[in-house]
Design a protein around this motif. Sequence first.
Motif, short mmCIF file in Angstrom:
data_model
loop_
_atom_site.label_atom_id
_atom_site.label_comp_id
_atom_site.label_asym_id
_atom_site.label_seq_id
_atom_site.Cartn_x
_atom_site.Cartn_y
_atom_site.Cartn_z
N THR A 36 0.84 -1.20 0.00
CA THR A 36 0.00 0.00 0.00
C THR A 36 0.88 1.25 0.00
OG1 THR A 36 -1.73 -1.20 1.18
CG2 THR A 36 -1.85 1.20 1.25
N THR A 54 -4.35 -3.64 4.78
CA THR A 54 -5.43 -3.58 3.78
C THR A 54 -6.44 -4.70 3.99
OG1 THR A 54 -3.86 -2.67 2.20
CG2 THR A 54 -5.89 -3.58 1.27
N ASP A 77 -4.14 -3.00 -5.29
CA ASP A 77 -3.37 -3.23 -4.07
C ASP A 77 -4.06 -4.33 -3.28
OD1 ASP A 77 -1.92 -2.96 -1.70
OD2 ASP A 77 -3.13 -1.25 -1.01
MG MG Z 1 -1.83 -2.87 2.30
#
Ligand code: MG
Length: 213
Positions: A36, A54, A77
């Motif tokens: 990220t 994430t 991502d």
């Molecule tokens: Mg991440």
Amino acid sequence: MASATDARYGQKESSDQNFDYMFKILIIGNSSVGKTSFLFRYADDSFTPAFVSTVGIDFKVKTIYRNDKRIKLQIWDTAGQERYRTITTAYYRGAMGFILMYDITNEESFNAIKTYSWDNAQVLLVGNKCDMEDERVVSSERGRQLAEHLGFEFFEASAKDNINVKQTFERLVDIICEKMSESLDAADPAVTGAKQGPQLTDQQAPPHQDCAC
Ligand code: MG
Ligand code: GTP
């Protein structure tokens, strides 16, 4: 009309004046390797030391110019946590490029590289956090050897210090373009309609060329 090759390697959207090609790229690798952060550095030129893992999957869009073509990058991502694997792998389909990432201070993340799979696409191996030299446990040589073994190009990078981030994405775009050009050259234009589409050539932009976005 889009050819089969176009459909596989990127869509040429003649109706949308904003770009010539769209490339789908995925960043994969273990949790906390910096996927990220790497994307935020590239897309927004920002970095935060806080770790917010994430959940599932997310994407950002960035448009760049390569070989006089406007290329829209849709960069996905993925969550590195194992429990999201089923969700994230569902998004691999249709990806033209993968960034396989490990953390040079984390042996496990390096060993995990081999557990990832990718579709028929262009792949780069990235050892992130190269700013943390004091805590390094994976040598550059081991990274290079793994990349060679897997047949990929290799970068060490730092999302924090902005080292090799843009270069990684631009190299990936270039090898996708090269592959696309080869496929178009190899194809019969009468069958694929390739003649109607713009040809991506091998003429290289100067290294580290600033993009106009
Ligand atoms: Mg991440
Ligand atoms: P998941 O979303 O769980 O898969 O993790 P991720 O791979 O997206 O990791 P993330 O980008 O959230 O970064 C994890 C932690 O590492 C954060 O605290 C970041 O600030 C830090 N980090 C990321 N890149 C770098 C880097 O290049 N250098 C240093 N020193 N820290 C970094």
